[in-house]
Design a protein around this motif. Sequence first.
Motif, short mmCIF file in Angstrom:
data_model
loop_
_atom_site.label_atom_id
_atom_site.label_comp_id
_atom_site.label_asym_id
_atom_site.label_seq_id
_atom_site.Cartn_x
_atom_site.Cartn_y
_atom_site.Cartn_z
N ALA A 147 0.92 -1.11 -0.03
CA ALA A 147 -0.06 0.03 -0.11
C ALA A 147 0.85 1.42 -0.18
O ALA A 147 0.62 2.16 -0.67
N LYS A 148 1.92 1.20 0.84
CA LYS A 148 2.67 2.30 0.88
C LYS A 148 3.43 2.61 -0.46
O LYS A 148 3.72 3.57 -0.85
N SER A 149 3.93 1.42 -1.16
CA SER A 149 4.59 1.70 -2.60
C SER A 149 3.69 2.08 -3.69
O SER A 149 3.97 2.85 -4.29
N ASP A 150 2.42 1.48 -3.45
CA ASP A 150 1.27 2.10 -4.36
C ASP A 150 0.78 3.52 -4.12
O ASP A 150 0.85 4.16 -5.09
N LYS A 151 1.23 3.92 -2.88
CA LYS A 151 0.65 5.51 -2.46
C LYS A 151 2.08 6.33 -3.04
O LYS A 151 1.61 7.17 -3.67
N GLN A 152 2.98 5.82 -2.91
CA GLN A 152 4.41 6.57 -3.58
C GLN A 152 4.56 6.61 -4.88
O GLN A 152 4.61 7.56 -5.55
N TRP A 153 3.81 5.54 -5.52
CA TRP A 153 3.88 5.47 -7.06
C TRP A 153 2.75 6.36 -7.37
O TRP A 153 3.16 7.13 -8.62
N GLU A 154 1.56 6.49 -6.99
CA GLU A 154 0.66 7.20 -7.39
C GLU A 154 1.09 8.66 -7.29
O GLU A 154 0.63 9.45 -8.00
N ALA A 155 1.76 8.91 -6.11
CA ALA A 155 2.11 10.42 -5.66
C ALA A 155 3.16 10.74 -6.70
O ALA A 155 3.09 12.10 -7.14
N THR A 156 3.85 10.18 -7.02
CA THR A 156 5.29 10.58 -7.79
C THR A 156 4.95 10.14 -9.26
O THR A 156 5.78 10.72 -10.15
N VAL A 157 4.30 9.22 -9.66
CA VAL A 157 4.07 8.73 -11.27
C VAL A 157 2.76 8.98 -11.41
O VAL A 157 2.38 9.49 -12.73
N GLY A 158 1.79 8.18 -10.76
CA GLY A 158 0.48 8.03 -11.46
C GLY A 158 -0.44 9.20 -11.44
O GLY A 158 -1.00 9.80 -12.51
N LEU A 159 -0.39 10.26 -10.19
CA LEU A 159 -1.13 11.30 -10.42
C LEU A 159 -0.66 12.43 -11.62
O LEU A 159 -1.00 13.14 -12.17
N PRO A 160 0.89 12.64 -11.40
CA PRO A 160 1.55 13.62 -12.52
C PRO A 160 1.25 13.16 -13.87
O PRO A 160 0.90 13.92 -14.96
#
Length: 250
Positions: A147-160
Motif C-alpha cells: 500500500a505504501k509503495s502504491d501510494k508513493q507510485w501514485e504520488a510520484t508517477v500516477g497523479l503526475p
Amino acid sequence: MRQKFFIAGITLLAGASIIPATDGHAQVADSVSSNYAKAIFTVIQWHWERYSFSAELEPGSACTARIIQLRGGDIQSVEILPECDFNEAGRADLVDAVRQSGPLPYHGFENVYQREIQIVFHPASASDRQARAASQASKSQIENDSAKSDKQWEATVGLPMQRAEYAKQCSFHLLWDMPRIKLQHPVEVVVSVDESGKVVRATGAKGEPIDQPLFAALSATPPCDHVPADLMAGADTLTVGPMTVRNFGE
C-alpha cells in the motif's frame, strides 16, 4: 463393539471413532470404512479449523461430540458429551462447525454409513497459533508495504501522469474551441481551470499579463472536462499549459 479408524499421514485437529451400523448390513473392508472416516474428517475439519484458533479454547483441551446423521448425510443432532473441556463459547463454536459441515459424505459410502458418529475436537496447538500469528503479521507487513509503495507510485508517477494527460486534452480543447481573435504574434499562455474545467485565470508562460481580448477569448471557451477530484489535490484550480495560441490558420 466400537471400531476405531485412524488416518495416517493427515494432520487433523479432530479424531473420531465411528460406531458400526447395527441394521444387518454386511461387514465391509477396513479400507472402505477408513475412507468413509477420512471423508467425514475432511469435511468437518474444514469447518472446524477457523474456530480452532479461538482465544476461548485452551491448547491441549479436548471435547467430544456425538453426531446423529440421517441417510444422505443430513445432520439430525449434535450433542456435546460430558468429557468436554471447552467453555460455553467453545462448545457453541463446535456445534456451529459441525452443523455447517452438513450434509456429511454419504454417496459412495452407503454400505458403511453410520448413523451415530463421535468426534473428539482439539483446539489449535500453541505452536500452530504462533505460526498463524507470524503468518498474519508477515501478510499484514506485505500489505502495508504494498500500500505504501502504491501510494508513493501514485504520488510520484500516477497523479503526475494523469495531470499531464488532462492538461494535454484541455489544452487541445481550448486551442480548438476558443473564439478566434487577431494576434500580432503567437503567445504562450498558462491557464488555471476550476473543478468544472472552466478557465478562471490566464497569464503568459513566464507569469506576465496577457492582453484582455485573449483572456476574454479563453474565458469564453466552453469548459474542459470536469477535473477529477484527486487531480486537484485540495487546490481550487488546476494549471494547464504552457500552450501556444496562434492566429487561426497559422
